[in-house]
Design a protein around this motif. Structure first.
Motif, PDB file in Angstrom:
ATOM      1  N   ASP A   1      54.772  42.459  45.924  1.00  0.00           N
ATOM      2  CA  ASP A   1      54.358  43.121  44.690  1.00  0.00           C
ATOM      3  C   ASP A   1      54.286  42.143  43.528  1.00  0.00           C
ATOM      4  O   ASP A   1      53.318  42.141  42.753  1.00  0.00           O
ATOM      5  N   ASP A   2      55.315  41.307  43.395  1.00  0.00           N
ATOM      6  CA  ASP A   2      55.337  40.337  42.287  1.00  0.00           C
ATOM      7  C   ASP A   2      54.221  39.314  42.436  1.00  0.00           C
ATOM      8  O   ASP A   2      53.567  38.934  41.451  1.00  0.00           O
ATOM      9  N   ILE A   3      53.999  38.861  43.670  1.00  0.00           N
ATOM     10  CA  ILE A   3      52.954  37.865  43.907  1.00  0.00           C
ATOM     11  C   ILE A   3      51.579  38.450  43.629  1.00  0.00           C
ATOM     12  O   ILE A   3      50.737  37.819  42.988  1.00  0.00           O
ATOM     13  N   ILE A   4      51.362  39.677  44.103  1.00  0.00           N
ATOM     14  CA  ILE A   4      50.064  40.325  43.876  1.00  0.00           C
ATOM     15  C   ILE A   4      49.810  40.516  42.389  1.00  0.00           C
ATOM     16  O   ILE A   4      48.700  40.295  41.895  1.00  0.00           O
ATOM     17  N   GLU A   5      50.846  40.892  41.662  1.00  0.00           N
ATOM     18  CA  GLU A   5      50.699  41.066  40.218  1.00  0.00           C
ATOM     19  C   GLU A   5      50.312  39.754  39.541  1.00  0.00           C
ATOM     20  O   GLU A   5      49.429  39.708  38.683  1.00  0.00           O
ATOM     21  N   GLU A   6      50.973  38.673  39.958  1.00  0.00           N
ATOM     22  CA  GLU A   6      50.679  37.360  39.379  1.00  0.00           C
ATOM     23  C   GLU A   6      49.264  36.906  39.737  1.00  0.00           C
ATOM     24  O   GLU A   6      48.511  36.405  38.891  1.00  0.00           O
ATOM     25  N   LEU A   7      48.897  37.074  41.016  1.00  0.00           N
ATOM     26  CA  LEU A   7      47.562  36.666  41.461  1.00  0.00           C
ATOM     27  C   LEU A   7      46.470  37.506  40.807  1.00  0.00           C
ATOM     28  O   LEU A   7      45.392  36.998  40.483  1.00  0.00           O
ATOM     29  N   THR A   8      46.742  38.783  40.613  1.00  0.00           N
ATOM     30  CA  THR A   8      45.766  39.671  39.985  1.00  0.00           C
ATOM     31  C   THR A   8      45.477  39.233  38.557  1.00  0.00           C
ATOM     32  O   THR A   8      44.324  39.272  38.095  1.00  0.00           O
ATOM     33  N   GLU A   9      46.512  38.805  37.851  1.00  0.00           N
ATOM     34  CA  GLU A   9      46.335  38.328  36.481  1.00  0.00           C
ATOM     35  C   GLU A   9      45.486  37.056  36.468  1.00  0.00           C
ATOM     36  O   GLU A   9      44.583  36.900  35.640  1.00  0.00           O
ATOM     37  N   LYS A  10      45.770  36.160  37.423  1.00  0.00           N
ATOM     38  CA  LYS A  10      44.976  34.925  37.527  1.00  0.00           C
ATOM     39  C   LYS A  10      43.526  35.236  37.904  1.00  0.00           C
ATOM     40  O   LYS A  10      42.595  34.610  37.394  1.00  0.00           O
ATOM     41  N   LYS A  11      43.359  36.218  38.802  1.00  0.00           N
ATOM     42  CA  LYS A  11      42.014  36.607  39.212  1.00  0.00           C
ATOM     43  C   LYS A  11      41.234  37.184  38.029  1.00  0.00           C
ATOM     44  O   LYS A  11      40.034  36.915  37.880  1.00  0.00           O
ATOM     45  N   LYS A  12      41.916  37.940  37.198  1.00  0.00           N
ATOM     46  CA  LYS A  12      41.263  38.515  36.022  1.00  0.00           C
ATOM     47  C   LYS A  12      40.755  37.410  35.102  1.00  0.00           C
ATOM     48  O   LYS A  12      39.619  37.454  34.608  1.00  0.00           O
ATOM     49  N   GLU A  13      41.620  36.407  34.877  1.00  0.00           N
ATOM     50  CA  GLU A  13      41.226  35.279  34.016  1.00  0.00           C
ATOM     51  C   GLU A  13      40.058  34.514  34.636  1.00  0.00           C
ATOM     52  O   GLU A  13      39.114  34.124  33.939  1.00  0.00           O
ATOM     53  N   ALA A  14      40.152  34.298  35.962  1.00  0.00           N
ATOM     54  CA  ALA A  14      39.073  33.580  36.657  1.00  0.00           C
ATOM     55  C   ALA A  14      37.777  34.373  36.609  1.00  0.00           C
ATOM     56  O   ALA A  14      36.690  33.813  36.434  1.00  0.00           O
ATOM     57  N   GLY A  15      37.869  35.696  36.760  1.00  0.00           N
ATOM     58  CA  GLY A  15      36.684  36.545  36.714  1.00  0.00           C
ATOM     59  C   GLY A  15      36.006  36.504  35.356  1.00  0.00           C
ATOM     60  O   GLY A  15      34.773  36.484  35.267  1.00  0.00           O
ATOM     61  N   GLU A  16      36.822  36.491  34.307  1.00  0.00           N
ATOM     62  CA  GLU A  16      36.253  36.409  32.949  1.00  0.00           C
ATOM     63  C   GLU A  16      35.530  35.082  32.745  1.00  0.00           C
ATOM     64  O   GLU A  16      34.470  35.027  32.106  1.00  0.00           O
ATOM     65  N   LYS A  17      36.105  34.017  33.321  1.00  0.00           N
ATOM     66  CA  LYS A  17      35.456  32.705  33.210  1.00  0.00           C
ATOM     67  C   LYS A  17      34.141  32.692  33.975  1.00  0.00           C
ATOM     68  O   LYS A  17      33.130  32.160  33.505  1.00  0.00           O
ATOM     69  N   VAL A  18      34.135  33.282  35.176  1.00  0.00           N
ATOM     70  CA  VAL A  18      32.912  33.353  35.980  1.00  0.00           C
ATOM     71  C   VAL A  18      31.833  34.132  35.225  1.00  0.00           C
ATOM     72  O   VAL A  18      30.676  33.692  35.157  1.00  0.00           O
ATOM     73  N   LYS A  19      32.216  35.256  34.644  1.00  0.00           N
ATOM     74  CA  LYS A  19      31.251  36.078  33.923  1.00  0.00           C
ATOM     75  C   LYS A  19      30.695  35.345  32.712  1.00  0.00           C
ATOM     76  O   LYS A  19      29.490  35.386  32.428  1.00  0.00           O
ATOM     77  N   ARG A  20      31.600  34.628  32.000  1.00  0.00           N
ATOM     78  CA  ARG A  20      31.164  33.894  30.803  1.00  0.00           C
ATOM     79  C   ARG A  20      30.168  32.792  31.184  1.00  0.00           C
ATOM     80  O   ARG A  20      29.113  32.651  30.562  1.00  0.00           O
ATOM     81  N   LEU A  21      30.512  32.021  32.221  1.00  0.00           N
ATOM     82  CA  LEU A  21      29.628  30.934  32.638  1.00  0.00           C
ATOM     83  C   LEU A  21      28.313  31.464  33.220  1.00  0.00           C
ATOM     84  O   LEU A  21      27.250  30.873  33.015  1.00  0.00           O
ATOM     85  N   ALA A  22      28.397  32.591  33.949  1.00  0.00           N
ATOM     86  CA  ALA A  22      27.183  33.188  34.512  1.00  0.00           C
ATOM     87  C   ALA A  22      26.241  33.650  33.399  1.00  0.00           C
ATOM     88  O   ALA A  22      25.019  33.514  33.502  1.00  0.00           O
ATOM     89  N   THR A  23      26.815  34.165  32.322  1.00  0.00           N
ATOM     90  CA  THR A  23      26.004  34.611  31.182  1.00  0.00           C
ATOM     91  C   THR A  23      25.332  33.423  30.506  1.00  0.00           C
ATOM     92  O   THR A  23      24.145  33.485  30.150  1.00  0.00           O
TER      93      THR A  23
END
Length: 556
Positions: A341-363
């Protein structure tokens, strides 16, 4: 640019050496004379795929060598990065052996085909007949747009971010899967680790334990012999040892030093021996087993550890070092199960940040593509208007698609070639001749952007004739003012525009077929162009038309 090409034993070409002009070089000749073999030879020195079938029958190998000069800075950098001397000229060589093997050389030094291909990739751009069909593919159309927009740096940054996002997504799925695994798996991992942790083994423990067991089993024998050795040096109540006798020797020699001065050095050597002998005695004493040591008890402990080691090796089918290495993986796996649970929570937060970066660069990438699309479409359209397609309308249609490694855009070239017609996908309406001209226009525009020094067109004239062919010839001649162009053609209008015309001609005797390559003078060009026009190089009307074409070229 490609200054000279040398070929030996490549298919029907026994031996040829060709010097190229720095402008428009045209190859002509009958179908089957060997023009495609020549292009294949150039492709070989660029690191392309080769087959043993192109080695001339009866020879051990084919050799193709290309001499380049006026090297781009990017090529000079790659040469330096790979440990090659950077000079004003570059020699690339490819040997194709009859057994299917091939070797590559750069400036005479052996290298891999991969390195040859990487360095040569920015020397020449080869466009073959089949490349026209590639123009219809959406991915290739997007790459054309990205090349014109100089998006390589942004694409690389975006791809890195996308890969990180994808890796995090996979990791979350993996941890979630492990988290839902049965408790039996977790208990199994705990049992394995508890057993290993209880004994705290080291990677080389098996050998160490075996050696110690051997010593303990032979403790009495070892002790007796070491004691005897120590006594031999130190002596006992009844006998002088070696040390005492050596001291007497030193005393006797030293007492003569006043009478024989040279014996001083001998006395010093004996002193050194006494020091060494004392060191030996001390080490022997340290190795004599302690009589109070519980030999039997220690032996039992060590034999138990060895038994555990052997059992573990049978259990896991590998040596102790590998078992201990695997234990770290088990430990991490158990940690992920217990703390999912703790690992998934941490990874999910990192994934969110990475996703925002992907979206920004894609735009950003989308915006840059849209900005480049209008300008590129105008430039290609201008080229096509000159190439006898005056009613052309061309746009790059960019629509949002699913997010992939190349962004979130679907790129499609839409064209209308006649007045009153709607824009449609190029793959739906473009004819062979139109595709040839569109590809020439695209290559010409991109070459100005990329500053390519040499371009090769293998039958760019597919599907065109008449005025369109003349326009293609004019465009090639114009493009060759800024770069070297090599072109294979069957059209008189294009051949007449060359700065250098090379005739590829096949001959044969009773035993073999040979292909020769000849640089034509003005009269030779007249006859060859007359042959292209009518099939008869001596036909007066065709010769007159050929001369007219050549003279018209000279007044452009």
């Amino acid at each position: 640019m490609l200054r000279e090409l040398s070929i030996e034993n490549l298919a029907v070409i026994e031996k040829a050496s060709i010097a190229f002009d720095d402008k428009l070089n045209v190859f002509t000749g009958e179908t089957g004379a060997g023009k495609s073999i020549l292009i294949g030879g150039i492709n070989a020195i660029l690191g392309g795929r080769v087959s043993k079938d192109i080695v001339r029958a009866g020879t051990e190998k084919a050799v193709v060598t290309g001499l380049f000069d006026d090297l781009p800075e990017s090529v000079r950098t790659k040469l330096s990065d790979n440990g090659f001397a950077v000079d004003d000229e570059l020699l690339l060589q490819r040997d194709i052996h009859a057994d299917g093997k091939s070797t590559a050389r750069i400036n005479g030094r052996a290298t891999t085909v991969a390195i040859l291909r990487d360095i040569a990739s920015e020397l020449i751009d080869i466009h073959g007949q089949h490349d026209n069909r590639l123009l219809m593919d959406g991915d290739n159309q997007r790459e054309i747009l990205d090349s014109y927009g100089k998006n390589s740096g942004l694409l690389s940054e975006y791809a890195t971010a996308f890969k990180e996002f994808s890796a995090l997504s996979r990791k979350i799925k993996e941890v979630s899967r492990k988290k839902t695994e049965s408790l039996e798996k977790a208990e199994l991992l705990r049992e394995r680790l508890e057993e290993l942790d209880r004994y705290n083994f080291s990677a080389d423990e098996e050998e160490t334990v075996k050696q110690k067991i051997e010593e303990l089993r032979n403790a009495e024998y070892i002790s007796e012999n070491l004691y005897n050795a120590q006594t031999a040096i130190s002596g006992d109540d009844d006998t002088d040892g070696a040390y005492s006798m050596l001291e007497h020797c030193k005393y006797s020699v030293s007492s003569l030093s006043n009478t024989i001065p040279e014996l001083d050095k001998l006395a010093e050597r004996i002193s050194d021996m006494l020091v060494e002998l004392e060191d030996i005695r001390e080490e022997i004493v340290q190795r004599i087993p302690d009589e109070d040591e519980d030999t039997a008890g220690m032996l039992g402990v060590l034999e138990e550890r060895l038994s555990v080691i052997l059992r573990l090796q049978r259990k896991y089918g590998t040596d102790l070092a590998q078992i201990l290495e695997n234990s770290e993986k088990w430990r991490n796996e158990l940690y992920e199960i217990d703390n999912g649970d703790d690992i998934i929570e941490e990874l999910t937060e990192k994934k969110k940040e990475a996703g925002e970066k992907v979206k920004r660069l894609a735009t950003v990438l989308t915006n840059r593509r849209k900005k480049a699309a209008d300008d590129l479409a105008k430039r290609i359209s201008a080229e096509l208007t000159f190439l006898d397609m005056p009613d052309i309308r061309l746009v790059f249609d960019i629509s949002q698609d699913k997010v992939t490694l190349s962004g979130m855009d679907k790129v499609e070239m839409l064209i209308s070639v006649n007045k009153g017609e709607d824009l449609k996908p190029m793959s739906k309406i473009a004819s062979g001749g139109e595709l040839s001209r569109i590809m020439l226009a695209v290559k010409n525009v991109l070459a100005e952007t990329d500053k390519l020094h040499t371009m090769i067109f293998d039958e760019i004239d597919t599907g065109i004739s008449g005025r369109a062919a003349a326009k293609v010839g004019l465009k090639l001649h114009e493009a060759a003012e800024n770069r070297q162009i090599l072109c294979v053609t069957h059209l008189a209008q294009i051949a007449a525009m060359a700065d250098t015309q090379l005739l590829i001609k096949k001959t044969s005797d009773e035993k073999r077929t040979y292909t020769g390559i000849t640089k034509l003078d003005f009269e030779g060009r007249k006859r060859e162009i007359a042959r292209i026009i009518s099939g008869d190089e001596n036909d007066p009307i065709s010769l007159e038309n050929a001369e007219m074409l050549l003279l018209r070229k000279n007044v452009i």
